[in-house]
Design a protein around this motif. Structure first.
Motif, PDB file in Angstrom:
ATOM      1  N   HIS A 166       0.856  -1.261  -0.235  1.00 13.75           N
ATOM      2  CA  HIS A 166       0.228  -0.028  -0.021  1.00 13.75           C
ATOM      3  C   HIS A 166       0.772   1.197  -0.001  1.00 13.75           C
ATOM      4  CE1 HIS A 166      -3.425  -2.640   0.832  1.00 13.75           C
ATOM      5  NE2 HIS A 166      -2.594  -3.229   1.604  1.00 13.75           N
ATOM      6  N   VAL A 167       1.236   1.705  -1.126  1.00 18.52           N
ATOM      7  CA  VAL A 167       2.053   2.723  -1.158  1.00 18.52           C
ATOM      8  C   VAL A 167       1.815   3.823  -2.287  1.00 18.52           C
ATOM      9  CG1 VAL A 167       4.072   1.395  -0.618  1.00 18.52           C
ATOM     10  CG2 VAL A 167       3.322   1.517  -2.892  1.00 18.52           C
ATOM     11  N   ASP A 168       2.402   4.997  -2.273  1.00 20.68           N
ATOM     12  CA  ASP A 168       1.900   5.944  -3.432  1.00 20.68           C
ATOM     13  C   ASP A 168       2.920   5.547  -4.519  1.00 20.68           C
ATOM     14  OD1 ASP A 168       1.772   8.046  -4.963  1.00 20.68           O
ATOM     15  OD2 ASP A 168       1.838   9.644  -3.413  1.00 20.68           O
ATOM     16  N   LEU A 169       2.485   4.864  -5.582  1.00 23.71           N
ATOM     17  CA  LEU A 169       3.368   4.478  -6.469  1.00 23.71           C
ATOM     18  C   LEU A 169       3.935   5.552  -7.352  1.00 23.71           C
ATOM     19  CD1 LEU A 169       1.244   1.555  -8.164  1.00 23.71           C
ATOM     20  CD2 LEU A 169       3.187   1.446  -6.507  1.00 23.71           C
ATOM     21  N   VAL A 170       3.051   6.771  -7.448  1.00 21.08           N
ATOM     22  CA  VAL A 170       3.799   7.909  -8.376  1.00 21.08           C
ATOM     23  C   VAL A 170       4.965   8.366  -7.556  1.00 21.08           C
ATOM     24  CG1 VAL A 170       3.063  10.392  -9.242  1.00 21.08           C
ATOM     25  CG2 VAL A 170       1.539   8.206  -9.211  1.00 21.08           C
ATOM     26  N   LYS A 171       4.751   8.423  -6.157  1.00 21.39           N
ATOM     27  CA  LYS A 171       6.000   9.048  -5.313  1.00 21.39           C
ATOM     28  C   LYS A 171       7.155   8.033  -5.434  1.00 21.39           C
ATOM     29  CE  LYS A 171       7.232  10.243  -0.650  1.00 21.39           C
ATOM     30  NZ  LYS A 171       6.941  10.403   0.760  1.00 21.39           N
ATOM     31  N   VAL A 172       6.715   6.757  -5.586  1.00 17.31           N
ATOM     32  CA  VAL A 172       8.070   5.851  -5.743  1.00 17.31           C
ATOM     33  C   VAL A 172       8.516   6.005  -7.249  1.00 17.31           C
ATOM     34  CG1 VAL A 172       8.750   3.317  -6.079  1.00 17.31           C
ATOM     35  CG2 VAL A 172       6.939   4.082  -4.528  1.00 17.31           C
ATOM     36  N   GLU A 173       7.739   6.237  -8.273  1.00 15.23           N
ATOM     37  CA  GLU A 173       8.044   6.547  -9.529  1.00 15.23           C
ATOM     38  C   GLU A 173       9.076   7.524  -9.574  1.00 15.23           C
ATOM     39  OE1 GLU A 173       4.241   4.754 -11.675  1.00 15.23           O
ATOM     40  OE2 GLU A 173       4.955   6.875 -12.230  1.00 15.23           O
ATOM     41  N   SER A 174       8.449   8.700  -9.063  1.00 14.47           N
ATOM     42  CA  SER A 174       8.970  10.008  -9.021  1.00 14.47           C
ATOM     43  C   SER A 174      10.494   9.794  -8.291  1.00 14.47           C
ATOM     44  CB  SER A 174       8.116  11.068  -8.466  1.00 14.47           C
ATOM     45  OG  SER A 174       8.869  12.365  -8.124  1.00 14.47           O
ATOM     46  N   THR A 175      10.702   9.050  -7.093  1.00 16.06           N
ATOM     47  CA  THR A 175      11.779   8.859  -6.418  1.00 16.06           C
ATOM     48  C   THR A 175      12.767   8.307  -7.264  1.00 16.06           C
ATOM     49  OG1 THR A 175      10.680   8.989  -4.589  1.00 16.06           O
ATOM     50  CG2 THR A 175      12.687   7.982  -4.362  1.00 16.06           C
ATOM     51  N   LEU A 176      12.658   7.318  -7.906  1.00 14.03           N
ATOM     52  CA  LEU A 176      13.375   6.509  -8.828  1.00 14.03           C
ATOM     53  C   LEU A 176      13.668   7.315  -9.776  1.00 14.03           C
ATOM     54  CD1 LEU A 176      11.490   3.021  -8.636  1.00 14.03           C
ATOM     55  CD2 LEU A 176      13.465   3.614  -7.674  1.00 14.03           C
ATOM     56  N   ALA A 177      12.932   8.057 -10.784  1.00 12.29           N
ATOM     57  CA  ALA A 177      13.213   8.989 -11.564  1.00 12.29           C
ATOM     58  C   ALA A 177      14.195   9.884 -11.229  1.00 12.29           C
ATOM     59  CB  ALA A 177      11.890   9.436 -12.418  1.00 12.29           C
ATOM     60  N   GLN A 178      13.676  10.429 -10.053  1.00 13.39           N
ATOM     61  CA  GLN A 178      14.853  11.694  -9.787  1.00 13.39           C
ATOM     62  C   GLN A 178      16.249  11.248  -9.128  1.00 13.39           C
ATOM     63  OE1 GLN A 178      14.228  14.746  -9.435  1.00 13.39           O
ATOM     64  NE2 GLN A 178      16.241  15.232  -8.429  1.00 13.39           N
ATOM     65  N   ARG A 179      16.217  10.070  -8.497  1.00 12.01           N
ATOM     66  CA  ARG A 179      17.533   9.285  -8.564  1.00 12.01           C
ATOM     67  C   ARG A 179      18.306   9.245  -9.910  1.00 12.01           C
ATOM     68  NH1 ARG A 179      16.130   5.969  -3.261  1.00 12.01           N
ATOM     69  NH2 ARG A 179      15.616   7.743  -1.964  1.00 12.01           N
ATOM     70  N   ALA A 180      17.651   8.679 -10.778  1.00 13.82           N
ATOM     71  CA  ALA A 180      18.310   8.500 -12.196  1.00 13.82           C
ATOM     72  C   ALA A 180      18.597   9.718 -12.622  1.00 13.82           C
ATOM     73  CB  ALA A 180      17.289   7.780 -13.000  1.00 13.82           C
ATOM     74  N   ARG A 181      17.844  10.824 -12.568  1.00 18.03           N
ATOM     75  CA  ARG A 181      18.391  12.150 -13.078  1.00 18.03           C
ATOM     76  C   ARG A 181      19.378  12.544 -12.204  1.00 18.03           C
ATOM     77  NH1 ARG A 181      12.766  12.871 -13.485  1.00 18.03           N
ATOM     78  NH2 ARG A 181      12.462  13.721 -11.521  1.00 18.03           N
ATOM     79  N   GLU A 182      19.594  12.413 -10.915  1.00 14.25           N
ATOM     80  CA  GLU A 182      20.765  13.203 -10.040  1.00 14.25           C
ATOM     81  C   GLU A 182      22.091  12.401 -10.529  1.00 14.25           C
ATOM     82  OE1 GLU A 182      18.067  13.520  -6.026  1.00 14.25           O
ATOM     83  OE2 GLU A 182      19.723  11.822  -6.476  1.00 14.25           O
ATOM     84  N   LEU A 183      21.806  11.131 -11.261  1.00 16.11           N
ATOM     85  CA  LEU A 183      23.092  10.385 -11.682  1.00 16.11           C
ATOM     86  C   LEU A 183      23.725  10.936 -13.353  1.00 16.11           C
ATOM     87  CD1 LEU A 183      22.470   6.986 -10.569  1.00 16.11           C
ATOM     88  CD2 LEU A 183      24.351   8.265  -9.821  1.00 16.11           C
ATOM     89  N   TYR A 184      22.565  11.075 -14.007  1.00 15.38           N
ATOM     90  CA  TYR A 184      22.617  11.627 -15.332  1.00 15.38           C
ATOM     91  C   TYR A 184      21.391  12.206 -15.760  1.00 15.38           C
ATOM     92  CZ  TYR A 184      23.515  10.826 -20.385  1.00 15.38           C
ATOM     93  OH  TYR A 184      23.358  10.952 -21.663  1.00 15.38           O
ATOM     94  N   ALA A 185      21.830  13.388 -16.736  1.00 15.35           N
ATOM     95  CA  ALA A 185      20.902  13.771 -17.507  1.00 15.35           C
ATOM     96  C   ALA A 185      21.403  13.945 -18.967  1.00 15.35           C
ATOM     97  CB  ALA A 185      20.639  15.324 -16.715  1.00 15.35           C
TER      98      ALA A 185
END
Lengths: 398, 940
Positions: free
Chosen positions: B144-163
């Motif tokens: 039971h989680v906020d999936l969009v938040k999970v997606e956003s967190t993962l994408a943000q971490r990816a962006r923090e590594l490479y843009a």
């Protein structure tokens, strides 16, 4: 016949960088950079110490077709030392230093015999008026040679012993370019007393009689070339029997160290286990240092910390302020998976797993494509990250 | 969880003590009119279950609650104003956090989903707020989680590594650095390929440098040659001058060196002979001058001088004796000092010893002396008293005579009185006046008779007459009244009395003088007595002190007898040495006197001899003079020899002069001067010839072997211009040479770098490390991106293809509520804001297009579905509904009532209403019996 000794070395790859090294420290940088040259110096020392009748270099002496002048002069200086001791050098060019396109700027001493490109030539080695043996060899004209050069090796000499020098993939070993392909049968049938092979960097004695030998490279260049590296000292007795003795020469040894992290819940446990695994690695007295890659595996619930591997590598490396033998952990490879979770057979989670595991990501378009990608590792890591991320946001639910 | 009892403690309109016991599950209608406290009851339940900051309770109000949890445990809650506490059956207090963990639902969930009225129901947003809405979708994940938040967190971490177009992310940085390293490697390899080319360039540069060096050397040589020529240009000009002057002296060319040399030799010989004569004569003169003192001594008082000189011989002996005695005295002092120190003899200890042995016998004498001094002092005191008494007596007498005048005053007064008394009466001198006049007349007559004699007689007579006249006049002025008055006397009689008085007063003047003399004597006696007393007292003090010192010395600690005896014996020795020293001193003093006498006598003698002797008091002077005196015979001999030398020199000078004369003849000149001129010209010619040779040698050297001819071209134009040209040429050549050298050095450096540098290998190694780092980052980036993308795609697919359970259940309920009018509830994955209802004919109606009642039915369906989903794995909560069915038509109201009754089978549902029709609907739906909401209500 008269007994004699010769040295069989191959794949010196002088001035080769340490491929794929995860990180560098100023303390070890120059020692890693000079490791191949130092190994070569040791090879010359060995040749002189063992009073070898000659030295065989079975290809890939240089790492580049345009080797650095430093490497060229270092090689020449070693040859000059052998020339002063009247020790001939037989040099067959391989795919990294093909005869035709190798660009060098030094004059090689007269004791150096460079076998011609694409054509087998032989030379007689004499000592005190006695013919010791004949040395046959052939060089690559270009980097990629697919002709079966072994067929050109036909004995024409009257010597009591004949050594064949060839840079080739014998038996079509996977993971290596299949240059100058040859089979063990071809070699056995050619009638030579010793096959001095190069190209495969893992030393191996493919056949005992006649000895068909890969000397391996002098100095490991990356994490897949682990363990001691060096050359063979070949002692041929009066009956023509060869006795091989491996001489470790590489000053820096690569090691891939697996660490099982099953059940671990913290990075401190990983560090403790890694220290235990590193303990017996040395370096040995004749070595300058050991370069280690840790491979963490198993199922564990480790805290998500992207910097933890690098920090662990730094902590596990020996004191960088010391100039003595070093242990340098160049990277920590994490293949850790989470403990198995109860996954509903259907539902979104199952679909996510299926998508991550499924096709569709082989051609990564938005990433920097010039870098290699371990897709399987990325998939495992993605699942782990996803699980961790779900854990992270869970407290907000309900 | 279900509510067992709830009690109001004056909360809102609920009366204090209002209590309601609920002992069963199922739907329980709570019925009451407006303001009966329905909403207050709902709020009371909220504030009893949660200590949320949004729930305010006035002080003095509150309530109590008892609930039974799903596991059968009983929990109590109490609220009094701001105080809120919860405890279990054992009385253990539960922290707020622990309580919420047990409930597994925060206040927001309870307020929006479990205890709500129409207000909350109609606001679709109340279902959202990240939790409720997200659950609609994530329920399908099994978590039971906020999936969009999970997606956003993962994408943000990816962006923090490479843009893809970024600069700062670490993978971008690593790739950028890798690119730069590869470029550097390419440049290094390109440089490597130029190695042979660089070698060729180096050879060429070295050749050019060598050529430039030659040119520089040549230019430098020219510049130096011209510079050297410039430096000797004055020589060249001198050479020209000399050449001209030599030509002018051609006539002297034939004098010849031989004749010149001979003339010069003879002239020099003659000159030297003369000089030698002069020297010998000077020496003879000096020899004579060295003789005067001895010579005069020979002739005058030689014997006395001899005596003086003999005395002088003793001078060193005197000094030696003096030194000896002084040394002896010093040695004695040292010995005595050392001996005293060795024995530890100090003045105090010595005094003590002496007190015993020396002072004691003298104590009686000292006592007597003291006694005598005391007696003398007393006598002096008495004498002083006697003198003082005499002074007093004499003083009294003198005081009684203070009105008696002093003798001077008395004598002057008396003399004045006597003088007054001695003067004549007025007119008593008239006869004398007459006599004068007669004498005058006599003189006049005599003058008339015999002029010369008569004149004299007349003059005499006149003078006598004048004198007599004058005397008479004086007498007339003598004892006049005026004179008496001035003397303070009224009359002549009184004058007589006054004389008598003053005569008698003379005896008293004498008496006063005698009294004063006695007083003076008495005073002197007093002074003497005072002085005598002082002396006597001083003597007494001395005697007293000596006596006391002796007494004190008697009390000092004694010296050891042996030491004292020994020291006394050493004192005897010392006294002996002291006596010797005294004798030596006396002898030394005698010698010094004798020496002084000698020096005085010797100086006198020297003065008599008119000798110029400096420092006649110096013995050295006299010793030197004595030596000179002894040397007199040798000096006389030396004078004789010197005079012979003079004669010999004179003879040789004559011979040389003759030879010189002969030479003059050869030169055909009349005199030596003319010959000198001739010879000088010849010499000048010769000098010019030599100078020409020397100059030509210099000029040749300066022109680097080209000779004088090299200078000729510059006679008119000068060297400066040529020198400047050469300098410029040299500077150019040098600059070019340096440039060539630098070029070659740079090439050598580059070659050396290429041959020895590990830079390229370093770059390759660093590139590998950077590539490794980039790969690692890329691997991480890929994992994050893969996770984010897979989740996003799955979620979207799931949303499209597979409704989550909650929506599916909500759809079922909604379909039931609307009697099949709508078939499905649709929602975006992350929110119910975009809810829509799919009608039975397949059309989609966004929720805002639905009627109010239908919207409420949809939201109720969603809540019930959500509660069912949640309570599959979480604590059940009582559902409290505040009249939410009022907007439904009767048919739907009945359906919803049935649904609620069905829903309440496994949980507690409280329905608050003031509408009888709703109560009836609930009854028809087989709800539990309605509870009238009134004080002391109780439901069973």
């Amino acid at each position: 016949m008269k007994s004699f000794t010769f040295i069989h070395a191959a794949d010196l790859h002088l001035d080769s960088p340490m491929l794929g090294i995860g990180r560098l420290e100023p303390r070890v940088q120059s020692r890693l950079r000079d490791a191949s040259l130092e190994a070569y110096d040791r090879l010359i020392d060995l040749t002189l110490q063992r009073h070898a009748a000659f030295l065989v270099l079975a290809g890939d002496v240089f790492d580049h077709e345009t080797p650095s002048l430093r490497a060229q002069f270092r090689l020449r200086d070693g040859f000059l030392r052998l020339e002063r001791a009247a020790v001939p050098v037989f040099w067959a060019h391989g795919n990294h230093d093909p005869f035709g396109s190798l660009s060098t700027h030094v004059h090689w001493p007269d004791n150096v015999v460079r076998f011609p490109a694409g054509r087998v030539l032989w030379h007689r080695v004499e000592q005190g008026g006695d013919i010791l043996c004949a040395v046959y060899g052939i060089s690559y004209p270009t980097a990629a040679v697919t002709d079966p050069y072994v067929r050109q090796f036909i004995r024409e000499d009257d010597a009591p012993y004949a050594v064949a020098v060839l840079h080739a993939n014998v038996g079509g070993q996977p993971g290596h370019d299949n240059y100058a392909p040859a089979s063990l049968g071809d070699l056995r049938a050619a009638g030579f007393n010793y096959w001095a092979l190069g190209h495969i960097h893992q030393r191996a004695i493919l056949l005992d009689d006649p000895p068909v030998v890969y000397a391996g490279n002098l100095q490991g260049r990356h994490v897949r070339e682990t363990g001691p590296k060096g050359a063979y000292v070949v002692e041929v007795d009066a009956s023509g029997r060869a006795r091989l003795q491996f001489a470790p020469l590489g000053p820096v040894r690569w090691e891939l160290v697996p660490v099982n992290c099953d059940g671990f819940s913290g990075w401190d446990q990983v560090e403790e286990a890694a220290l235990l695994a590193l303990e017996p690695l040395g370096p040995e007295p004749h070595e300058s240092g050991v370069v280690v890659r840790l491979l963490l595996s198993g199922r564990a619930e480790l805290p998500v910390d992207p910097d933890a591997p690098v920090e662990l590598a730094e902590r596990l490396s020996s004191d960088p302020d010391q100039d003595g033998p070093f242990r340098f952990v160049e990277s920590v490879d994490t293949k850790i998976r989470r403990p198995p979770q109860p996954v509903p057979p259907e539902g979104l989670w199952a679909e996510v797993i299926a998508r991550i595991r499924g096709p569709g990501y082989e051609q990564w378009e938005s990433g920097p494509a010039q870098l290699p990608l371990d897709l399987e590792a990325a998939r495992n890591e993605a699942l782990r990250l996803l699980a961790d991320a779900l854990d992270e946001v869970e407290p907000d639910a309900n | 969880m279900r509510i067992k009892t709830v009690r109001s403690l004056g909360y809102g309109p609920l009366p204090d003590g209002f209590q309601m016991s609920l002992e069963a599950s199922g739907l329980i209608p709570l019925v009451g009119p407006n303001e009966a406290g329905k909403s207050s009851l709902l709020n009371l339940l909220r504030v009893l279950l949660y200590k949320d900051r949004r729930l305010g309770v006035r002080e003095g109000e509150g309530g109590q609650l008892e609930v039974e949890m799903d596991d059968g445990s009983v929990i109590h809650a109490e609220r009094r104003g701001s105080r809120h506490r919860i405890w279990d059956a054992q009385g253990r207090a539960l922290a707020d956090e622990e309580w919420q963990q047990r409930l597994e639902a925060d206040y927001k969930v309870f307020e929006n989903v479990y205890a709500f009225g129409l207000g909350e129901l109609e606001k679709g947003e109340s279902l959202d707020a990240k939790t409720v809405g997200a659950r609609l979708i994530s329920a399908g994940l099994g978590v039971h989680v906020d999936l969009v938040k999970v997606e956003s967190t993962l994408a943000q971490r990816a962006r923090e590594l490479y843009a893809p177009r970024g600069v700062k992310p670490p993978l971008n940085v690593a790739l950028s650095q890798l690119r730069r390293l590869l470029e550097e490697i390419a440049r290094g390899e390109a440089e490597l390929s130029r190695y042979d080319e660089l070698h060729a360039e180096l050879s060429e540069a070295e050749e050019l440098a060598a050529a430039a060096a030659d040119e520089e050397r040549q230019a430098a040589a020219d510049r130096k040659r011209l510079g050297d020529m410039d430096r000797v240009w004055d020589r060249f000009e001198r050479w020209q001058t000399v050449m001209r002057e030599r030509t002018a002296l051609e006539h002297a060319r034939d004098v010849g060196p031989e004749l010149i040399a001979r003339f010069q030799r003879l002239r020099d010989n003659a000159e030297r002979s003369r000089e030698r004569v002069a020297q010998q004569e000077q020496r003879a003169l000096e020899a004579r001058q060295a003789l005067p003192i001895p010579a005069r001594l020979h002739a005058f008082r030689r014997s006395e001088w001899a005596t003086v000189m003999e005395e002088a011989r003793e001078i060193p002996n005197w000094e030696r004796d003096i030194a000896h005695h002084r040394g002896a005295a010093e040695e004695l002092w040292v010995q005595m000092t050392a001996e005293s120190e060795r024995l530890g003899i100090t003045p105090e200890r010595l005094a003590a010893g002496m007190a015993v042995r020396v002072i004691e016998p003298r104590m009686d004498a000292l006592a007597r002396t003291r006694q005598e001094a005391r007696r003398l002092a007393r006598e002096a005191e008495r004498a002083l008293e006697e003198a003082a008494r005499q002074v007093d007596e004499a003083g009294a007498v003198v005081d009684s005579l203070t009105d008696v005048p002093r003798r001077g005053e008395w004598a002057a007064r008396r003399a004045r009185l006597e003088a007054l008394a001695g003067r004549p009466e007025p007119g008593a001198d008239a006869p004398l006046l007459v006599w004068g006049v007669a004498a005058l007349l006599a003189l006049v007559a005599a003058g008339l008779a015999r002029p010369p004699a008569a004149v004299a007689v007349a003059a005499g007579a006149a003078a006598a007459a004048l004198a007599g006249l004058g005397l008479a006049l004086a007498r007339r002025r003598g004892l006049s009244r005026t004179a008496l008055t001035e003397a303070g006397l009224p009359s002549r009689d009184r004058l007589a009395a006054e004389r008598l008085y003053w005569d008698e007063l003379g005896a008293r003047v004498t008496e006063r003088e005698q009294a004063e003399e006695r007083l003076e004597r008495a005073r002197r006696s007093l002074d003497e007595a005072r002085s005598a007393l002082l002396r006597a007292r001083a003597d007494q003090d001395v005697a007293e002190r000596h006596y006391e010192e002796a007494r004190a010395a008697e009390e000092l600690p004694d010296l050891d007898e042996a030491d004292l005896q020994y020291w006394l014996s050493r004192v005897d020795d010392a006294l002996h040495i002291v006596s010797q020293y005294r004798r030596a001193r006396e002898q030394m003093v005698a010698i010094e006197k004798r020496q002084a006498a000698f020096l005085e006598g010797a100086a006198l003698t020297a003065a008599l001899l008119h000798l110029e002797v400096q420092d006649t008091h110096s013995p050295d002077t006299w010793m030197r003079l004595r030596q000179e005196w002894l040397d007199i015979p040798q000096r006389e001999e030396r004078l004789r020899e010197q005079e012979a030398e003079v004669e010999a020199a004179r003879a040789e000078a004559a011979r040389d002069a003759a030879l010189l004369e002969a030479c003059l003849g050869e030169l055909d000149v009349p005199s030596v001067e003319a010959a000198a001129v001739r010879v000088a010209e010849g010499l000048q010619y010769e000098a010019f010839a030599r100078e020409v040779m020397r100059l030509e040698a210099e000029l040749s050297a300066a022109s680097h072997g080209q000779g004088v001819e090299a200078f000729q071209p510059y006679r008119d134009v000068g060297l400066e211009e040529a020198l400047e040209t050469a300098r410029v040429r040299f500077e150019d050549a040098r600059a070019l040479h340096q440039a060539r050298q630098q070029q070659a050095a740079e090439l050598r450096r580059r070659l050396s770098v290429l041959e020895t540098s590990g830079e390229l290998a370093d770059l390759r190694l660093r590139a590998e490390a950077r590539r490794g780092e980039a790969s690692r980052l890329y691997q991480r980036w890929a994992a994050y991106t893969l996770a984010a993308q897979a989740l996003q795609e799955s979620r979207e697919h799931f949303q499209r293809e597979r409704q989550p359970e909650v929506l599916r259940r909500a759809s079922t309920l909604f379909t039931s509520f609307t009697s099949g009018r709508y078939l499905r509830v649709l929602a975006q994955a992350d929110s119910v804001r975009d809810l829509a209802a799919e009608s039975s004919d397949g059309r989609l109606f966004p929720v805002e297009e639905l009627s109010r009642g239908t919207q409420e039915q949809l939201y109720l369906a969603l809540r019930l579905a959500w509660i069912e989903d949640r309570e599959q794995h979480a604590e059940r909560m009582p559902l409290v509904l505040d009249d939410i069915l009022v907007n439904a038509d009767p048919e739907r109201e009945q359906i919803m009532a049935r649904t609620l009754v069905q829903f309440a089978k496994n949980r507690q549902v409280l329905y608050l209403t003031c509408h009888p029709e709703v109560e009836r609907s609930l009854k028809r739906a087989r709800s539990r019996m309605a509870v009238p909401l009134a004080p002391q209500a109780r439901v069973r």
